[in-house]
Write a protein that holds these residues in place. Structure first.
Motif, PDB file in Angstrom:
ATOM      1  N   SER A  39       0.804  -1.225   0.000  1.00  0.00           N
ATOM      2  CA  SER A  39       0.000   0.000   0.000  1.00  0.00           C
ATOM      3  C   SER A  39       0.838   1.277   0.000  1.00  0.00           C
ATOM      4  O   SER A  39       0.348   2.333  -0.405  1.00  0.00           O
ATOM      5  N   ASN A  40       2.087   1.215   0.445  1.00  0.00           N
ATOM      6  CA  ASN A  40       2.930   2.412   0.459  1.00  0.00           C
ATOM      7  C   ASN A  40       3.716   2.626  -0.831  1.00  0.00           C
ATOM      8  O   ASN A  40       4.522   3.543  -0.939  1.00  0.00           O
ATOM      9  N   ASN A  41       3.479   1.752  -1.798  1.00  0.00           N
ATOM     10  CA  ASN A  41       3.959   1.966  -3.169  1.00  0.00           C
ATOM     11  C   ASN A  41       5.473   2.104  -3.292  1.00  0.00           C
ATOM     12  O   ASN A  41       5.978   2.948  -4.035  1.00  0.00           O
ATOM     13  N   TRP A  42       6.199   1.236  -2.586  1.00  0.00           N
ATOM     14  CA  TRP A  42       7.637   1.176  -2.830  1.00  0.00           C
ATOM     15  C   TRP A  42       7.886   0.667  -4.256  1.00  0.00           C
ATOM     16  O   TRP A  42       7.086  -0.062  -4.814  1.00  0.00           O
ATOM     17  N   ASP A  43       9.026   1.049  -4.796  1.00  0.00           N
ATOM     18  CA  ASP A  43       9.383   0.628  -6.149  1.00  0.00           C
ATOM     19  C   ASP A  43       9.387  -0.898  -6.257  1.00  0.00           C
ATOM     20  O   ASP A  43       9.865  -1.601  -5.368  1.00  0.00           O
ATOM     21  N   GLN A  44       8.859  -1.386  -7.357  1.00  0.00           N
ATOM     22  CA  GLN A  44       8.910  -2.806  -7.683  1.00  0.00           C
ATOM     23  C   GLN A  44       9.476  -2.928  -9.092  1.00  0.00           C
ATOM     24  O   GLN A  44       8.773  -2.709 -10.080  1.00  0.00           O
ATOM     25  N   ALA A  45      10.774  -3.241  -9.166  1.00  0.00           N
ATOM     26  CA  ALA A  45      11.455  -3.256 -10.464  1.00  0.00           C
ATOM     27  C   ALA A  45      12.455  -4.395 -10.502  1.00  0.00           C
ATOM     28  O   ALA A  45      13.032  -4.776  -9.478  1.00  0.00           O
ATOM     29  N   SER A  46      12.673  -4.920 -11.705  1.00  0.00           N
ATOM     30  CA  SER A  46      13.631  -6.002 -11.854  1.00  0.00           C
ATOM     31  C   SER A  46      14.197  -6.003 -13.266  1.00  0.00           C
ATOM     32  O   SER A  46      13.466  -5.821 -14.239  1.00  0.00           O
ATOM     33  N   ASP A  47      15.515  -6.165 -13.369  1.00  0.00           N
ATOM     34  CA  ASP A  47      16.167  -6.371 -14.656  1.00  0.00           C
ATOM     35  C   ASP A  47      17.427  -7.199 -14.416  1.00  0.00           C
ATOM     36  O   ASP A  47      17.593  -7.794 -13.341  1.00  0.00           O
ATOM     37  N   ASP A  48      18.315  -7.265 -15.386  1.00  0.00           N
ATOM     38  CA  ASP A  48      19.498  -8.107 -15.261  1.00  0.00           C
ATOM     39  C   ASP A  48      20.470  -7.600 -14.191  1.00  0.00           C
ATOM     40  O   ASP A  48      21.288  -8.371 -13.678  1.00  0.00           O
ATOM     41  N   THR A  49      20.389  -6.313 -13.856  1.00  0.00           N
ATOM     42  CA  THR A  49      21.332  -5.746 -12.899  1.00  0.00           C
ATOM     43  C   THR A  49      20.874  -5.885 -11.460  1.00  0.00           C
ATOM     44  O   THR A  49      21.678  -6.157 -10.562  1.00  0.00           O
ATOM     45  N   ALA A  50      19.560  -5.686 -11.205  1.00  0.00           N
ATOM     46  CA  ALA A  50      19.081  -5.643  -9.818  1.00  0.00           C
ATOM     47  C   ALA A  50      17.575  -5.829  -9.764  1.00  0.00           C
ATOM     48  O   ALA A  50      16.873  -5.702 -10.775  1.00  0.00           O
ATOM     49  N   THR A  66      28.579  -6.411 -10.482  1.00  0.00           N
ATOM     50  CA  THR A  66      29.575  -5.806  -9.602  1.00  0.00           C
ATOM     51  C   THR A  66      29.511  -4.280  -9.658  1.00  0.00           C
ATOM     52  O   THR A  66      29.049  -3.686 -10.628  1.00  0.00           O
ATOM     53  N   ASN A  67      29.990  -3.657  -8.555  1.00  0.00           N
ATOM     54  CA  ASN A  67      30.133  -2.196  -8.466  1.00  0.00           C
ATOM     55  C   ASN A  67      28.867  -1.465  -8.902  1.00  0.00           C
ATOM     56  O   ASN A  67      28.874  -0.590  -9.775  1.00  0.00           O
ATOM     57  N   TYR A  68      27.785  -1.811  -8.248  1.00  0.00           N
ATOM     58  CA  TYR A  68      26.478  -1.285  -8.643  1.00  0.00           C
ATOM     59  C   TYR A  68      25.632  -1.058  -7.394  1.00  0.00           C
ATOM     60  O   TYR A  68      25.728  -1.816  -6.424  1.00  0.00           O
ATOM     61  N   GLU A  69      24.812  -0.008  -7.424  1.00  0.00           N
ATOM     62  CA  GLU A  69      23.878   0.263  -6.339  1.00  0.00           C
ATOM     63  C   GLU A  69      22.460   0.411  -6.888  1.00  0.00           C
ATOM     64  O   GLU A  69      22.263   0.960  -7.977  1.00  0.00           O
ATOM     65  N   ALA A  70      21.500  -0.079  -6.132  1.00  0.00           N
ATOM     66  CA  ALA A  70      20.086   0.099  -6.463  1.00  0.00           C
ATOM     67  C   ALA A  70      19.380   0.596  -5.215  1.00  0.00           C
ATOM     68  O   ALA A  70      19.760   0.254  -4.091  1.00  0.00           O
ATOM     69  N   TRP A  71      18.345   1.403  -5.435  1.00  0.00           N
ATOM     70  CA  TRP A  71      17.605   1.938  -4.299  1.00  0.00           C
ATOM     71  C   TRP A  71      16.121   1.997  -4.612  1.00  0.00           C
ATOM     72  O   TRP A  71      15.695   1.792  -5.749  1.00  0.00           O
ATOM     73  N   ALA A  72      15.349   2.290  -3.585  1.00  0.00           N
ATOM     74  CA  ALA A  72      13.899   2.329  -3.725  1.00  0.00           C
ATOM     75  C   ALA A  72      13.332   3.366  -2.776  1.00  0.00           C
ATOM     76  O   ALA A  72      13.903   3.641  -1.710  1.00  0.00           O
ATOM     77  N   ASN A  73      12.189   3.933  -3.180  1.00  0.00           N
ATOM     78  CA  ASN A  73      11.500   4.953  -2.383  1.00  0.00           C
ATOM     79  C   ASN A  73      10.018   4.612  -2.260  1.00  0.00           C
ATOM     80  O   ASN A  73       9.458   3.973  -3.149  1.00  0.00           O
ATOM     81  N   PRO A  74       9.376   5.070  -1.202  1.00  0.00           N
ATOM     82  CA  PRO A  74       7.948   4.817  -1.035  1.00  0.00           C
ATOM     83  C   PRO A  74       7.082   5.920  -1.647  1.00  0.00           C
ATOM     84  O   PRO A  74       6.909   6.992  -1.051  1.00  0.00           O
ATOM     85  N   GLY A  75       6.568   5.690  -2.815  1.00  0.00           N
ATOM     86  CA  GLY A  75       5.661   6.658  -3.424  1.00  0.00           C
ATOM     87  C   GLY A  75       6.303   8.008  -3.648  1.00  0.00           C
ATOM     88  O   GLY A  75       7.504   8.128  -3.899  1.00  0.00           O
ATOM     89  N   ASN A  76       5.496   9.057  -3.504  1.00  0.00           N
ATOM     90  CA  ASN A  76       5.951  10.419  -3.769  1.00  0.00           C
ATOM     91  C   ASN A  76       5.844  11.239  -2.494  1.00  0.00           C
ATOM     92  O   ASN A  76       4.927  12.021  -2.301  1.00  0.00           O
ATOM     93  N   LYS A  77       6.819  11.075  -1.596  1.00  0.00           N
ATOM     94  CA  LYS A  77       6.782  11.729  -0.297  1.00  0.00           C
ATOM     95  C   LYS A  77       7.921  12.728  -0.185  1.00  0.00           C
ATOM     96  O   LYS A  77       8.905  12.653  -0.919  1.00  0.00           O
ATOM     97  N   SER A  78       7.777  13.652   0.758  1.00  0.00           N
ATOM     98  CA  SER A  78       8.844  14.616   0.994  1.00  0.00           C
ATOM     99  C   SER A  78       8.866  15.008   2.462  1.00  0.00           C
ATOM    100  O   SER A  78       7.825  15.278   3.057  1.00  0.00           O
TER     101      SER A  78
END
Length: 210
Positions: A39-50, A66-78
């Protein structure tokens, strides 16, 4: 029953409830997620990297390169000034990893984040249009407050005014000053270095007034 549910029940009855590792009451909570649903709409994504997605009542970030970062946020908050806490567990992969908490996220080139690694290192970082950079130190530093290996660490990251403070398992381990970013979303982040396969589970995510 989840701790926050108990605390909210007590708050309705006008009884204070202190959350773990904080001096916060239920009235101070700005946002929380125990990842029992989407319900808080965090990112849901997937590809070959992450991949970044909900998983077994937690939130999971997996890095496949290798040498890669991925992140996620909940919806559109500030938010502006925040204290952010989360339980982060190494599910699998190398100990030479990084994972942690984001504050003041405006876009992919503008946010702060605090990270630790499963082999005992930490840093307070800043993302810019030139990439990521460590604030105050040239690289990640070692701390005996981090529980190493496939286990859970409690991370707290305070972003208050120009002061950025990292706590690990209750202990203050780093504090830095930076004036550039003043508000934005919160989030979670994980990454790899020379070995792929970082797999981190996050739970008990709480954002509250500092």
């Amino acid at each position: 029953m989840r701790l926050l549910t108990i605390c909210l029940i007590l708050a309705i009855a006008s009884m204070a409830c202190v959350f773990p590792f904080t001096q916060s009451t239920a009235e101070d909570i700005l946002f929380y997620d125990y990842f029992a649903d989407t319900s808080n709409n965090w990112d849901q994504a997937s590809d070959d990297t992450a991949s970044t997605d909900y998983y077994a009542d937690a939130y999971r970030i997996i890095i496949n390169v290798t040498n890669y970062e991925a992140w996620a946020n909940p919806g559109n908050k500030s938010f502006s000034d925040t204290s952010i806490e989360v339980d982060a567990t190494k599910n699998s992969g190398p100990d030479d990893n990084d994972f942690g908490v984001i504050c003041r996220y405006s876009n992919v080139d503008q946010f702060y984040y605090a990270i630790i690694s499963s082999d005992g290192y930490y840093a307070i970082m800043k993302m810019t249009d030139n990439g990521s950079e460590s604030i105050g130190a040239g690289s990640m530093l070692e701390s005996d407050k981090i529980i190493q290996g496939a286990t859970t660490n409690h991370i707290r990251f305070d972003c208050v005014g120009s002061t950025l403070t990292l706590y690990i398992n209750r202990y203050l381990v780093d504090q830095q000053i930076d004036i550039d970013y003043t508000s934005g979303n919160v989030g979670l982040i994980a990454g790899t270095f020379e070995t792929p396969g970082t797999d981190i589970l996050f739970d008990n995510f709480i954002v509250y007034k500092p």
